[in-house]
Design a protein around this motif. Sequence first.
Motif, short mmCIF file in Angstrom:
data_model
loop_
_atom_site.label_atom_id
_atom_site.label_comp_id
_atom_site.label_asym_id
_atom_site.label_seq_id
_atom_site.Cartn_x
_atom_site.Cartn_y
_atom_site.Cartn_z
N THR A 1 40.29 73.66 20.14
CA THR A 1 41.20 72.53 20.25
C THR A 1 41.72 72.11 18.88
O THR A 1 42.64 71.30 18.78
CB THR A 1 40.48 71.33 20.89
N TYR A 2 41.16 72.66 17.83
CA TYR A 2 41.65 72.40 16.48
C TYR A 2 41.61 73.71 15.70
O TYR A 2 40.93 74.67 16.06
CB TYR A 2 40.80 71.34 15.77
N CYS B 1 40.58 60.98 12.31
CA CYS B 1 40.26 61.52 13.64
C CYS B 1 40.03 60.41 14.66
O CYS B 1 40.55 60.46 15.78
CB CYS B 1 39.02 62.40 13.56
N THR C 1 45.27 69.29 15.28
CA THR C 1 44.34 68.99 14.19
C THR C 1 44.02 70.26 13.41
O THR C 1 43.75 71.30 13.99
CB THR C 1 43.05 68.38 14.73
N ASP D 1 32.59 66.12 17.78
CA ASP D 1 33.31 65.42 18.84
C ASP D 1 34.46 64.60 18.28
O ASP D 1 35.45 64.34 18.98
CB ASP D 1 32.36 64.54 19.65
N THR E 1 44.89 58.74 18.00
CA THR E 1 45.58 58.49 19.26
C THR E 1 46.10 57.07 19.35
O THR E 1 47.27 56.83 19.70
CB THR E 1 44.66 58.79 20.45
N GLU E 2 45.27 56.09 19.01
CA GLU E 2 45.69 54.69 19.16
C GLU E 2 46.83 54.33 18.22
O GLU E 2 47.67 53.49 18.55
CB GLU E 2 44.51 53.75 18.92
N THR F 1 37.30 67.17 18.15
CA THR F 1 37.81 67.58 19.46
C THR F 1 38.44 66.41 20.22
O THR F 1 39.17 66.63 21.18
CB THR F 1 36.68 68.19 20.31
N GLY F 2 38.17 65.19 19.77
CA GLY F 2 38.68 64.02 20.48
C GLY F 2 39.90 63.38 19.86
O GLY F 2 40.28 62.28 20.27
N THR F 3 40.55 64.04 18.90
CA THR F 3 41.70 63.40 18.25
C THR F 3 42.87 63.21 19.21
O THR F 3 43.65 62.27 19.07
CB THR F 3 42.20 64.22 17.05
N GLY F 4 43.04 64.12 20.16
CA GLY F 4 44.15 64.03 21.10
C GLY F 4 45.48 64.51 20.55
O GLY F 4 46.50 64.42 21.23
N VAL F 5 45.47 65.03 19.32
CA VAL F 5 46.70 65.53 18.68
C VAL F 5 46.37 66.83 17.96
O VAL F 5 45.19 67.14 17.73
CB VAL F 5 47.27 64.50 17.68
#
Length: 238
Positions: free
Chosen positions: A193-194, A121, A173, A164, A125-126, A167-171
């Motif tokens: 969001t997931y 998670c 999930t 968080d 993104t990076e 919810t912050g993965t950006g992809v």
Amino acid sequence: MGRVTTTEKDRTVETAGTDAGPARITWFPAEGAEGARLVLALGHGAGGGIEARDLRALAAALPAHGVTVALVEQPWRVAGKKLAPAPRTLDTGWRGVWPALAAAGVPVVAGGRSAGARVACRTATELGARAVLALAFPLHPSPSSRLRSSRGGPIGKPEKSREDELTGTGVPTLVVQGGNDPFGRPAEFSPGTYGIAEVPYADHGFAVPKKAGTTQEEALGTLTAAVTGWLSTGLAPV
């Protein structure tokens, strides 16, 4: 990059250098002439390795569906240590194996169980992950693991939810969670969001009690079916 150290009938083992030390990748290649359409990379938890039943079940099931599974052993496990290092070091180890995971040129879904899910998670993104699969996500410490004072009260402030990270993965999930996981039961999550899929009666290791009315094989079948379906339908939240 890594080097192949062992080749067996259905798997290849590769070592990969990272800034946290050597890591190890066990590959279960996709079956069929068309090759892999995805790579699913799975990291282990802080209390065990890639022998975990959920990781092994996915490695056995998914190659028939065009998915290569890569089971990643963190450097601390390869070195024979008993305790996992800090999250920052786990992330460093995961970053170090990513070039090998992405070398085939197909999309890579980052995943793992427990602490390995958190690593996936935090770095999705990076690293350019196509999606994240979080198995047995530790939403919070289990009640038995929380430190308590001599009077029975908790020491310090209660730890906040780790949602968080999801919810912050950006992809896209997907969380797959045991119905009786003390680190977070499915009803404690707030999907939106997931997505979330439940394995009824299962604990943090996806073990089910004999009195559950379902077998261990059936529980793992529920897990693999949820993941297979998700990987086959555009990786949208379910």
